[in-house]
Structures are given as C-alpha cells and as structure tokens.
Motif scaffolding. Structure first.
Motif, mmCIF file in Angstrom:
data_model
loop_
_atom_site.group_PDB
_atom_site.id
_atom_site.type_symbol
_atom_site.label_atom_id
_atom_site.label_comp_id
_atom_site.label_asym_id
_atom_site.label_seq_id
_atom_site.Cartn_x
_atom_site.Cartn_y
_atom_site.Cartn_z
ATOM 1 N N ALA A 140 0.829 -1.205 0.000
ATOM 2 C CA ALA A 140 0.000 0.000 0.000
ATOM 3 C C ALA A 140 0.865 1.257 0.000
ATOM 4 C CB ALA A 140 -0.928 -0.005 1.209
ATOM 5 N N ALA A 141 1.937 1.241 0.786
ATOM 6 C CA ALA A 141 2.804 2.417 0.877
ATOM 7 C C ALA A 141 3.507 2.677 -0.447
ATOM 8 C CB ALA A 141 3.826 2.229 1.998
ATOM 9 N N PHE A 142 3.940 1.612 -1.114
ATOM 10 C CA PHE A 142 4.589 1.821 -2.413
ATOM 11 C C PHE A 142 3.585 2.326 -3.447
ATOM 12 C CE2 PHE A 142 5.774 0.382 -6.668
ATOM 13 C CZ PHE A 142 6.935 1.120 -6.820
ATOM 14 N N THR A 143 2.374 1.814 -3.414
ATOM 15 C CA THR A 143 1.344 2.284 -4.342
ATOM 16 C C THR A 143 1.131 3.782 -4.206
ATOM 17 O OG1 THR A 143 0.230 0.126 -4.310
ATOM 18 C CG2 THR A 143 -1.072 2.015 -5.028
ATOM 19 N N ASP A 144 1.284 4.299 -2.992
ATOM 20 C CA ASP A 144 1.134 5.743 -2.753
ATOM 21 C C ASP A 144 2.277 6.552 -3.358
ATOM 22 O OD1 ASP A 144 -1.245 5.418 -1.414
ATOM 23 O OD2 ASP A 144 -0.354 5.502 0.592
ATOM 24 N N CYS A 145 3.339 5.885 -3.811
ATOM 25 C CA CYS A 145 4.476 6.580 -4.418
ATOM 26 C C CYS A 145 4.378 6.674 -5.940
ATOM 27 C CB CYS A 145 5.787 5.870 -4.061
ATOM 28 S SG CYS A 145 6.148 5.803 -2.296
ATOM 29 N N LEU A 146 3.397 6.013 -6.523
ATOM 30 C CA LEU A 146 3.248 6.052 -7.971
ATOM 31 C C LEU A 146 2.878 7.462 -8.419
ATOM 32 C CD1 LEU A 146 1.346 2.688 -8.565
ATOM 33 C CD2 LEU A 146 3.776 3.171 -8.943
ATOM 34 N N ALA A 147 3.401 7.846 -9.572
ATOM 35 C CA ALA A 147 3.197 9.206 -10.082
ATOM 36 C C ALA A 147 1.853 9.299 -10.790
ATOM 37 C CB ALA A 147 4.335 9.579 -11.031
ATOM 38 N N ASN A 148 0.799 9.501 -10.002
ATOM 39 C CA ASN A 148 -0.525 9.660 -10.593
ATOM 40 C C ASN A 148 -1.291 10.748 -9.844
ATOM 41 O OD1 ASN A 148 -1.851 8.408 -8.277
ATOM 42 N ND2 ASN A 148 -1.164 6.443 -9.102
ATOM 43 N N GLU A 149 -2.357 11.207 -10.462
ATOM 44 C CA GLU A 149 -3.103 12.337 -9.920
ATOM 45 C C GLU A 149 -3.682 12.030 -8.550
ATOM 46 O OE1 GLU A 149 -6.736 15.377 -11.279
ATOM 47 O OE2 GLU A 149 -6.131 13.692 -12.554
ATOM 48 N N ALA A 150 -4.157 10.799 -8.354
ATOM 49 C CA ALA A 150 -4.760 10.444 -7.070
ATOM 50 C C ALA A 150 -3.759 10.585 -5.928
ATOM 51 C CB ALA A 150 -5.301 9.017 -7.129
ATOM 52 N N ASN A 151 -2.523 10.130 -6.146
ATOM 53 C CA ASN A 151 -1.510 10.233 -5.088
ATOM 54 C C ASN A 151 -1.094 11.676 -4.845
ATOM 55 O OD1 ASN A 151 -1.410 7.512 -4.471
ATOM 56 N ND2 ASN A 151 0.241 7.074 -5.918
ATOM 57 N N TYR A 152 -0.978 12.470 -5.902
ATOM 58 C CA TYR A 152 -0.630 13.873 -5.718
ATOM 59 C C TYR A 152 -1.733 14.614 -4.964
ATOM 60 C CZ TYR A 152 3.281 13.267 -8.967
ATOM 61 O OH TYR A 152 4.455 12.865 -9.560
#
Length: 212
Positions: A140-152
């Motif tokens: 889950a923590a790594f998924t939050d590092c993906l460069a996408n609008e939802a994470n930003y």
C-alpha cells in the motif's frame, strides 16, 4: 557466523577482478568441518526463524522519486533494524534511465543506470527481505508513491496551505510575505527526488519554493 578463512575483497559498486571471486576453491570440506563438526549431520535439528520473510512488488508505470525517497527514508529510520535487504529497479517519472537501488538495514544507495529501451515496458520491481514485514502495508505504501493524480491529490490534501493563501516565509534574511501559487513544485534541472510542497510569489517580487 563469518567464515574466518574467507579473504576480504574491498570494492565499490561490485567493481572487482572476477579472478578474485571465481574459481578460487573457496569451499574446503576439511576446513568446514573444523568450523562446524556437525556440518555433515543430516539428522541434526534445524531451527528457522518464522518471522523472517520476503516480499516482491511489481508495478507498471512510473514512481515519483520524491514520494518514494520520503517513504523509504521513513521506513529505514523506523524499521531499518528489521530490514535485512531491499533492492530493485524503478521507472521514475520524466527520467529516461532506470533507477537501481539497494539497502541493507539503514544503509541505502541508489543511482540512475542504463536507459529504458523504446520497446521496453516501464515497470517497477522491488524486493524486501526482513523480519516482521508488513506485506500489505509495504504494498500500500509503495502504491502511494506512484506518479498519478490520485496520489498527488492525496498528498496535497495533507498540506497546511491552499493555493491563494497568504503566507510568511523565512528567506534566511528575515520574514517576507507572499502567496502560495503552486503545490508540488520542482524546477527543471532539479534532482527527481526533490519535491517542494509550495511555490510562493513574494509580495516584494520574485518566486521561491519552500518546505512544509
């Protein structure tokens, strides 16, 4: 335990003469039995630490190296003693080269290596080996590092100041007033691991970026 007969070869980034590590007759049964008389005892009791596990994470697309670096810094600081090894290859947003990294406990190194080929899928691969690993939490923590609008957007929602807010900034030469005009600011030429939460337009003129 450490093999007291093993020679120590010092190198940087594994740069070493292969003749010093291959075909050197490192295994010698007589020496092994001197160190471990029970080595050939196949009936002996073997105890394995069930708390030690490994996890592999594969993800398509790019990461934001700023988000990844911030997460990894916290992870190594809080859980480094239990992290025996971390390694992998990342596809970093806006960077044509593969980012290769490796960590042992709290010692970490990473750098950009060869370019991604035009027909090569840009993917991220991570491996964790350690004690008491939270597999779901790491994914889950790594998924939050993906460069996408939802994470930003998720990160921006945690910021104290919104766009248009009046702020005071300490420039090192005193406090000056300004207005937040951009979130998640990164200038051309900055290292991809740098990501400033705010860009501020000063009332007296000029633009600066500021930390949280």
């Amino acid at each position: 335990s450490i093999n007291k007969f093993a020679p120590i070869q010092r190198s940087t980034n594994s740069n070493i003469d292969v003749n010093k590590v291959l075909n050197i007759g490192a295994f010698d049964l007589k020496r092994t039995l001197e160190m471990d008389p029970e080595f050939l005892d196949t009936e002996g009791e073997h105890v394995h630490d069930q708390s030690v596990t490994s996890i592999g994470i594969n993800a398509d697309g790019d990461v934001d190296l700023g988000l990844f670096s911030a997460w990894l810094e916290t992870l190594l600081r809080d859980k480094g003693a239990d992290l025996f090894r971390i390694k992998g290859v990342l596809s970093v947003k806006d960077v044509p080269h593969q980012y290769v990294y490796h960590a042992v406990h709290m010692i970490y190194t990473g750098k950009f290596m060869e370019r991604w080929q035009p027909d090569e899928p840009r993917t991220c691969k991570l491996t964790f080996i350690g004690k008491n690993l939270d597999h779901d939490g790491l994914r889950a923590a790594f998924t939050d590092c993906l460069a996408n609008e939802a994470n930003y957007n998720k990160l921006i929602s945690s910021f104290r100041f919104a766009l248009g807010d009046a702020v005071e900034c300490n420039t090192g030469e005193g406090w000056v007033r300004g207005t937040v005009i951009k979130h998640l600011y990164r200038e051309q030429g900055m290292h991809p691991s740098f990501l400033a939460p705010y860009q501020v337009k000063l009332d007296e003129g000029g633009l600066i970026y500021v930390p949280v």
